[in-house]
Scaffold this active site. Sequence first.
Site, PDB file in Angstrom:
ATOM      1  CG  ASP A  30      -2.052   0.969   1.047  1.00  0.00           C
ATOM      2  OD1 ASP A  30      -3.209   0.598   0.988  1.00  0.00           O
ATOM      3  OD2 ASP A  30      -1.783   2.152   1.178  1.00  0.00           O
ATOM      4  N   GLY A  92     -16.287   2.528   3.165  1.00  0.00           N
ATOM      5  CA  GLY A  92     -15.105   3.400   3.045  1.00  0.00           C
ATOM      6  C   GLY A  92     -14.114   2.780   1.670  1.00  0.00           C
ATOM      7  CG  HIS A  99      -8.514  -3.093  -2.691  1.00  0.00           C
ATOM      8  ND1 HIS A  99      -9.350  -2.206  -3.274  1.00  0.00           N
ATOM      9  CD2 HIS A  99      -8.261  -2.172  -1.578  1.00  0.00           C
ATOM     10  CE1 HIS A  99     -10.041  -1.106  -2.641  1.00  0.00           C
ATOM     11  NE2 HIS A  99      -9.133  -0.977  -1.610  1.00  0.00           N
ATOM     12  CG  HIS A 101      -6.686  -3.193   2.900  1.00  0.00           C
ATOM     13  ND1 HIS A 101      -6.288  -2.165   2.832  1.00  0.00           N
ATOM     14  CD2 HIS A 101      -7.973  -2.806   2.169  1.00  0.00           C
ATOM     15  CE1 HIS A 101      -6.879  -1.229   2.117  1.00  0.00           C
ATOM     16  NE2 HIS A 101      -7.993  -1.489   1.844  1.00  0.00           N
TER      17      HIS A 101
HETATM   18  P1  AMP Z   1      -9.916   1.297   0.396  1.00  0.00           P
HETATM   19  O1  AMP Z   1     -10.038   2.631   1.063  1.00  0.00           O
HETATM   20  O2  AMP Z   1     -10.164   0.133   0.815  1.00  0.00           O
HETATM   21  O3  AMP Z   1     -10.367   1.509  -1.354  1.00  0.00           O
HETATM   22  O4  AMP Z   1      -8.207   1.383   0.344  1.00  0.00           O
HETATM   23  C1  AMP Z   1      -7.568   1.870  -1.038  1.00  0.00           C
HETATM   24  C2  AMP Z   1      -6.159   1.691  -0.510  1.00  0.00           C
HETATM   25  O5  AMP Z   1      -5.506   1.833  -1.865  1.00  0.00           O
HETATM   26  C3  AMP Z   1      -5.476   2.774   0.270  1.00  0.00           C
HETATM   27  O6  AMP Z   1      -5.020   2.312   1.527  1.00  0.00           O
HETATM   28  C4  AMP Z   1      -4.708   3.422  -0.572  1.00  0.00           C
HETATM   29  O7  AMP Z   1      -3.409   3.887   0.125  1.00  0.00           O
HETATM   30  C5  AMP Z   1      -4.079   2.458  -1.466  1.00  0.00           C
HETATM   31  N1  AMP Z   1      -3.723   2.993  -2.822  1.00  0.00           N
HETATM   32  C6  AMP Z   1      -4.203   3.766  -3.637  1.00  0.00           C
HETATM   33  N2  AMP Z   1      -3.622   3.817  -4.745  1.00  0.00           N
HETATM   34  C7  AMP Z   1      -2.429   3.116  -4.616  1.00  0.00           C
HETATM   35  C8  AMP Z   1      -1.242   2.590  -5.651  1.00  0.00           C
HETATM   36  N3  AMP Z   1      -1.206   3.404  -6.881  1.00  0.00           N
HETATM   37  N4  AMP Z   1      -0.616   1.961  -4.960  1.00  0.00           N
HETATM   38  C9  AMP Z   1      -0.578   1.427  -4.026  1.00  0.00           C
HETATM   39  N5  AMP Z   1      -1.557   1.426  -3.034  1.00  0.00           N
HETATM   40  C10 AMP Z   1      -2.456   2.568  -3.419  1.00  0.00           C
END
Ligand code: AMP
Length: 113
Positions: A30, A92, A99, A101
């Site tokens: 992330d 959120g 994806h 986490h």
């Molecule tokens: P969510 O709130 O579950 O949609 O989380 C999206 C996650 O993607 C967040 O923790 C961001 O920091 C992460 N994120 C967004 N763009 C990128 C990227 N290009 N590479 C890696 N992580 C990303």
Amino acid sequence: MSGCIFCAIAAGEADADVVAEGDSWVAFRDLDPAAPSHVLIVPRRHVTSVDDLGVDDVGMAGELMLACREVATRERLKDGYRVLTNVGSDGGQAVHHLHIHVLGGRPMEWPPG
Ligand code: AMP
Ligand code: ZN
């Protein structure tokens, strides 16, 4: 899907710190880690969220679960870790490509915000 950053990462067309990959998924760090180890696992095929999964995706969804364990092993999260996925606005979800986490390296708190 055109314009989707996680599709671009999965296709190798955008930069990411990839830690593992399988036939149906890619795992990368992330950009804004919320724990010492924070890895995202995405299916190679564009799926918006868990809410977008169908019966044809059962195999892929199972592979994502096993990928969580593989990532945790590679990250040496031997004391445990958290697996979560956000769905939609109340969940959120900021990036609208499914994806998972995988967070670890510190004790997690509960309940989340
Ligand atoms: P969510 O709130 O579950 O949609 O989380 C999206 C996650 O993607 C967040 O923790 C961001 O920091 C992460 N994120 C967004 N763009 C990128 C990227 N290009 N590479 C890696 N992580 C990303
Ligand atoms: Zn996508």
